[in-house]
Design a protein around this motif. Structure first.
Motif, PDB file in Angstrom:
ATOM      1  N   GLY A 130       0.810  -1.215   0.000  1.00 13.14           N
ATOM      2  CA  GLY A 130       0.000   0.000   0.000  1.00 13.14           C
ATOM      3  C   GLY A 130       0.843   1.265   0.000  1.00 13.14           C
ATOM      4  O   GLY A 130       0.576   2.211  -0.754  1.00 13.14           O
ATOM      5  N   ILE A 131       1.902   1.266   0.819  1.00 14.29           N
ATOM      6  CA  ILE A 131       2.791   2.436   0.861  1.00 14.29           C
ATOM      7  C   ILE A 131       3.522   2.599  -0.471  1.00 14.29           C
ATOM      8  O   ILE A 131       3.704   3.717  -0.961  1.00 14.29           O
ATOM      9  CB  ILE A 131       3.789   2.305   2.018  1.00 14.29           C
ATOM     10  CG1 ILE A 131       3.053   2.344   3.361  1.00 14.29           C
ATOM     11  CG2 ILE A 131       4.836   3.405   1.963  1.00 14.29           C
ATOM     12  CD1 ILE A 131       3.943   2.108   4.565  1.00 14.29           C
ATOM     13  N   ALA A 132       3.934   1.487  -1.065  1.00 15.05           N
ATOM     14  CA  ALA A 132       4.625   1.540  -2.357  1.00 15.05           C
ATOM     15  C   ALA A 132       3.726   2.135  -3.434  1.00 15.05           C
ATOM     16  O   ALA A 132       4.161   2.958  -4.247  1.00 15.05           O
ATOM     17  CB  ALA A 132       5.080   0.142  -2.760  1.00 15.05           C
ATOM     18  N   VAL A 133       2.455   1.751  -3.419  1.00 16.31           N
ATOM     19  CA  VAL A 133       1.501   2.302  -4.394  1.00 16.31           C
ATOM     20  C   VAL A 133       1.332   3.805  -4.194  1.00 16.31           C
ATOM     21  O   VAL A 133       1.339   4.586  -5.155  1.00 16.31           O
ATOM     22  CB  VAL A 133       0.140   1.580  -4.274  1.00 16.31           C
ATOM     23  CG1 VAL A 133      -0.928   2.317  -5.084  1.00 16.31           C
ATOM     24  CG2 VAL A 133       0.259   0.147  -4.764  1.00 16.31           C
ATOM     25  N   LEU A 134       1.191   4.225  -2.949  1.00 18.09           N
ATOM     26  CA  LEU A 134       1.026   5.654  -2.660  1.00 18.09           C
ATOM     27  C   LEU A 134       2.260   6.450  -3.086  1.00 18.09           C
ATOM     28  O   LEU A 134       2.136   7.558  -3.635  1.00 18.09           O
ATOM     29  CB  LEU A 134       0.761   5.856  -1.165  1.00 18.09           C
ATOM     30  CG  LEU A 134      -0.582   5.333  -0.646  1.00 18.09           C
ATOM     31  CD1 LEU A 134      -0.667   5.502   0.867  1.00 18.09           C
ATOM     32  CD2 LEU A 134      -1.744   6.050  -1.329  1.00 18.09           C
ATOM     33  N   LEU A 135       3.445   5.892  -2.844  1.00 18.60           N
ATOM     34  CA  LEU A 135       4.676   6.567  -3.254  1.00 18.60           C
ATOM     35  C   LEU A 135       4.744   6.708  -4.774  1.00 18.60           C
ATOM     36  O   LEU A 135       5.055   7.785  -5.299  1.00 18.60           O
ATOM     37  CB  LEU A 135       5.897   5.786  -2.765  1.00 18.60           C
ATOM     38  CG  LEU A 135       6.347   6.011  -1.317  1.00 18.60           C
ATOM     39  CD1 LEU A 135       7.460   5.034  -0.955  1.00 18.60           C
ATOM     40  CD2 LEU A 135       6.804   7.443  -1.108  1.00 18.60           C
ATOM     41  N   ALA A 136       4.440   5.622  -5.462  1.00 15.25           N
ATOM     42  CA  ALA A 136       4.516   5.650  -6.925  1.00 15.25           C
ATOM     43  C   ALA A 136       3.518   6.642  -7.514  1.00 15.25           C
ATOM     44  O   ALA A 136       3.859   7.440  -8.399  1.00 15.25           O
ATOM     45  CB  ALA A 136       4.266   4.248  -7.483  1.00 15.25           C
ATOM     46  N   LEU A 137       2.285   6.614  -7.012  1.00 13.17           N
ATOM     47  CA  LEU A 137       1.261   7.522  -7.539  1.00 13.17           C
ATOM     48  C   LEU A 137       1.565   8.979  -7.184  1.00 13.17           C
ATOM     49  O   LEU A 137       1.324   9.886  -7.985  1.00 13.17           O
ATOM     50  CB  LEU A 137      -0.116   7.132  -6.995  1.00 13.17           C
ATOM     51  CG  LEU A 137      -0.672   5.785  -7.480  1.00 13.17           C
ATOM     52  CD1 LEU A 137      -2.019   5.498  -6.813  1.00 13.17           C
ATOM     53  CD2 LEU A 137      -0.821   5.768  -9.003  1.00 13.17           C
ATOM     54  N   GLY A 138       2.092   9.199  -5.984  1.00 18.46           N
ATOM     55  CA  GLY A 138       2.390  10.564  -5.565  1.00 18.46           C
ATOM     56  C   GLY A 138       3.554  11.178  -6.318  1.00 18.46           C
ATOM     57  O   GLY A 138       3.564  12.389  -6.596  1.00 18.46           O
ATOM     58  N   LEU A 139       4.539  10.353  -6.673  1.00 21.01           N
ATOM     59  CA  LEU A 139       5.727  10.861  -7.369  1.00 21.01           C
ATOM     60  C   LEU A 139       5.577  10.864  -8.892  1.00 21.01           C
ATOM     61  O   LEU A 139       6.376  11.492  -9.585  1.00 21.01           O
ATOM     62  CB  LEU A 139       6.946  10.012  -6.988  1.00 21.01           C
ATOM     63  CG  LEU A 139       7.354  10.046  -5.516  1.00 21.01           C
ATOM     64  CD1 LEU A 139       8.456   9.028  -5.245  1.00 21.01           C
ATOM     65  CD2 LEU A 139       7.819  11.444  -5.114  1.00 21.01           C
ATOM     66  N   LEU A 140       4.563  10.167  -9.382  1.00 22.92           N
ATOM     67  CA  LEU A 140       4.387  10.044 -10.836  1.00 22.92           C
ATOM     68  C   LEU A 140       4.280  11.389 -11.558  1.00 22.92           C
ATOM     69  O   LEU A 140       4.888  11.567 -12.624  1.00 22.92           O
ATOM     70  CB  LEU A 140       3.153   9.177 -11.121  1.00 22.92           C
ATOM     71  CG  LEU A 140       2.929   8.750 -12.574  1.00 22.92           C
ATOM     72  CD1 LEU A 140       4.095   7.898 -13.060  1.00 22.92           C
ATOM     73  CD2 LEU A 140       1.627   7.979 -12.709  1.00 22.92           C
TER      74      LEU A 140
END
Length: 260
Positions: free
Chosen positions: A197-207
């Protein structure tokens, strides 16, 4: 008695091999068919049939391929697009470090096996209980996926014109969606789900703010972060337990002194 035990052992090994092959074929076929989506997307971004097929034959890592053609379709600089695809593919080198120890292939085979070190082969290989099962899972997944991915890439590139506007079909999301469907059942513990979940949030936030491929690499920071916090929590819990034990020991000592 020994012959019967040996026969039972052979039957169990055969069943285990069959299960590995079945799982490997399932992953290889499911993901391999999504090469059609890459072929269509690549042709729609302006790449020729030859360029599209060479990408699948030589690069053979779907996420990087989609990142490259997606950036080109958006009008990005070819060098920037290639750099983003490269950074996204770097993760395969980390897979290789683990798989090389697990598979322990002969030195002559390693350069050829390296071509198949991708998300899907890693996902099938790592959970296997024995080296034999790991090798079977890796080989069957890699071969099935490589053949199907390249065949469906060719078919997709040839049929791109018949589909018209490829953006309207959303085919670039097919491969990631298939892989997520395969990966989700493997997230069994709470720690694994939190990390994902944290990895998904990081990826979407930095995209929106980083080049293609970089957010995915940085999302890997979720794993050490969760491990660090988990270690801190366990350490705090151990300290609390130690304090309670020390307090109980002190009470026992005090009671002993009073009885004297």
């Amino acid at each position: 008695m020994s012959e019967a035990a040996g026969a039972t052992s052979d039957e169990a090994a055969a069943k285990s091999d069959t299960a590995v092959v079945r799982d490997a074929l399932g992953v290889g076929i499911a993901v391999g068919l999504s090469g059609f989506a890459f072929g269509v997307t690549s042709a729609g971004s302006g790449l020729s049939l030859l360029q599209t097929c060479v990408l699948s034959l030589a690069v053979f890592t779907g996420a990087s391929q989609f990142a490259l053609v997606g950036a080109l379709a958006a009008g990005g600089n070819p060098y920037t697009a290639a750099a983003g695809a490269f950074f996204l593919g770097v993760r395969n080198s980390f897979y290789g470090l683990r798989l090389s120890q697990l598979l322990a292939l002969p030195r002559a085979l390693r350069p050829f096996a390296a071509q198949w070190v991708i998300d899907e082969t890693t996902a099938v290989t790592l959970p296997q209980p024995t080296r034999r099962a790991a090798r079977i899972g890796f080989a069957v997944t890699g071969l099935t996926l490589y053949v199907l991915w390249n065949l469906t890439t060719l078919v997709g590139a040839l049929g791109a014109k018949a589909l018209g506007d490829t953006d309207a079909w959303g085919l670039d999301a097919a491969s990631p969606a298939v892989f997520l469907a395969l990966l989700a059942p493997m997230l069994k513990s709470t720690t694994e789900r939190i990390t994902a979940g944290i990895a998904v949030l990081l990826a979407l936030g930095l995209l929106p703010v980083l080049p293609a491929g970089v957010p995915v690499l940085l999302s890997a920071l979720a794993a050490p972060a969760v491990l660090f916090l988990s270690g801190r929590r366990k350490g705090t819990h151990r300290d609390a337990e130690t304090s309670r034990c020390d307090a109980a020991t002190d009470r026992c000592d005090a009671a002993t002194e009073e009885s004297r």
